[in-house]
Design an enzyme around this catalytic site. Structure first.
Site, PDB file in Angstrom:
ATOM      1  N   HIS A 155      54.920  47.099  33.458  1.00  0.00           N
ATOM      2  CA  HIS A 155      54.951  48.194  32.492  1.00  0.00           C
ATOM      3  C   HIS A 155      53.739  48.121  31.562  1.00  0.00           C
ATOM      4  CE1 HIS A 155      59.166  47.967  33.774  1.00  0.00           C
ATOM      5  NE2 HIS A 155      59.225  49.249  33.469  1.00  0.00           N
ATOM      6  N   ASP A 206      32.841  32.028  36.808  1.00  0.00           N
ATOM      7  CA  ASP A 206      31.692  32.927  36.918  1.00  0.00           C
ATOM      8  C   ASP A 206      30.517  32.448  36.074  1.00  0.00           C
ATOM      9  OD1 ASP A 206      30.423  35.566  37.615  1.00  0.00           O
ATOM     10  OD2 ASP A 206      30.531  35.774  35.428  1.00  0.00           O
TER      11      ASP A 206
END
Length: 237
Positions: A155, A206
Site C-alpha cells: 500500500h 554501487d
C-alpha cells in the site's frame, strides 16, 4: 466360427430378388432378421452389460469432477491464510479499509561485507565517488518512500519517520545498516524498513564497486515491529 457367423449375417440381410427395400413387407422382414441376429449374438457372446459404454464414461467423468471438487477444499483453506492471495490463488491487494488506525513502527537491518581494501578506503573517505555512508543513508530514506512503487502489492502509505544508521565494523570489515520506519495508519511498515536498508546496502555496493566486485550484501532481515492487530514482534525474543 467368426467366418460362419458373418456369412449367416450376410445371408439374413440379403434382400429377396424382386423386392423393394423401402416396402412395408421388406421392412418387416428386415426387423425380423435383425431380431434373430440379436438372439444369435446373445447366444454366442452373452447378454450385453446393464449400463452402456457412454454411461460408464459419464460416471467416470462425474467421479473425476467430484474428486477435483473435494481436492479444491483444502486448497482454498490454505490460500485463506495468505492475505495477498484470493480464494482461487490469484494475487490481490489486501483491503485494509476496516483495519484500526494505530502507530506502526518497524526496524530492519542488513550487512555489507567490504573486504580489507574497500573497508580502508571507506573508513578514510577516499572512495572516488565520495562519501559512501552519507550517500547510502539518503538513498535508504528515498527507497523507503518508494516501497509501494517497487513492490506491487504494498500500500502507498504516509510515512511519519524514516531513520538509518550505518556503522563500520572493523572486526568483519563490513558496514552494518539499521533502518527504522514509522507511520500512523492501517497497515504495517515492515516492507518500508526492509526496503530502506536494502537500498542503502545496494548504494554502498554501487559507490564501492570500482574498487572491488567481491562486495556482498547479506543478512537482510526484520528485527522488530510494533502496532497493528498482530501486536509487537521482536527477533531477539
Amino acid at each position: 466360427m467368426q467366418v460362419m457367423f458373418v456369412r449367416r449375417v450376410a445371408a439374413k440381410l440379403k434382400p429377396l430378388p424382386g423386392s423393394r427395400v423401402y416396402s412395408n413387407g421388406s421392412s418387416h422382414d428386415l426387423s425380423k432378421a435383425i431380431a434373430e441376429l440379436n438372439q444369435e449374438m446373445e447366444s454366442v457372446f452373452g447378454e450385453p452389460p446393464a449400463s452402456s459404454h457412454a454411461g460408464s464414461l459419464e460416471s467416470q467423468s462425474m467421479a473425476q469432477e467430484s474428486h477435483l471438487v473435494t481436492n479444491d477444499v483444502p486448497q482454498q483453506k490454505s490460500f485463506s491464510c495468505l492475505t495477498h492471495i484470493g480464494n482461487k490463488g490469484e494475487a490481490q491487494m489486501v483491503d485494509i479499509s476496516s483495519k484500526e488506525t494505530t502507530k506502526r513502527v518497524a526496524v530492519a537491518s542488513c550487512k555489507v561485507m567490504l573486504g580489507r581494501k574497500v573497508f580502508d578506503l571507506v573508513s578514510a573517505n577516499q572512495m572516488e565517488k565520495g562519501d559512501v555512508l552519507g550517500v547510502a543513508k539518503i538513498a535508504g530514506v528515498c527507497g523507503a518512500k518508494q516501497t509501494s512503487n517497487l513492490i506491487p502489492l504494498c500500500h502507498n502509505i504516509s510515512l511519519s519517520h524514516v531513520h538509518l544508521d550505518l556503522t563500520l565494523n572493523p572486526h568483519d570489515l563490513s558496514v552494518e545498516i539499521e533502518g527504522q520506519a514509522a507511520s500512523t495508519g492501517k497497515t504495517g511498515v515492515e516492507m518500508e524498513a526492509l526496503t530502506a536498508v536494502t537500498i542503502a546496502g545496494l548504494t554502498v555496493y554501487d559507490m564501492c564497486k570500482a574498487a572491488s566486485k567481491d562486495i556482498v550484501l547479506t543478512d537482510v532481515r526484520l528485527e522488530h515491529k510494533s502496532g497493528g492487530k498482530s501486536g509487537d514482534w521482536s527477533r531477539k525474543k
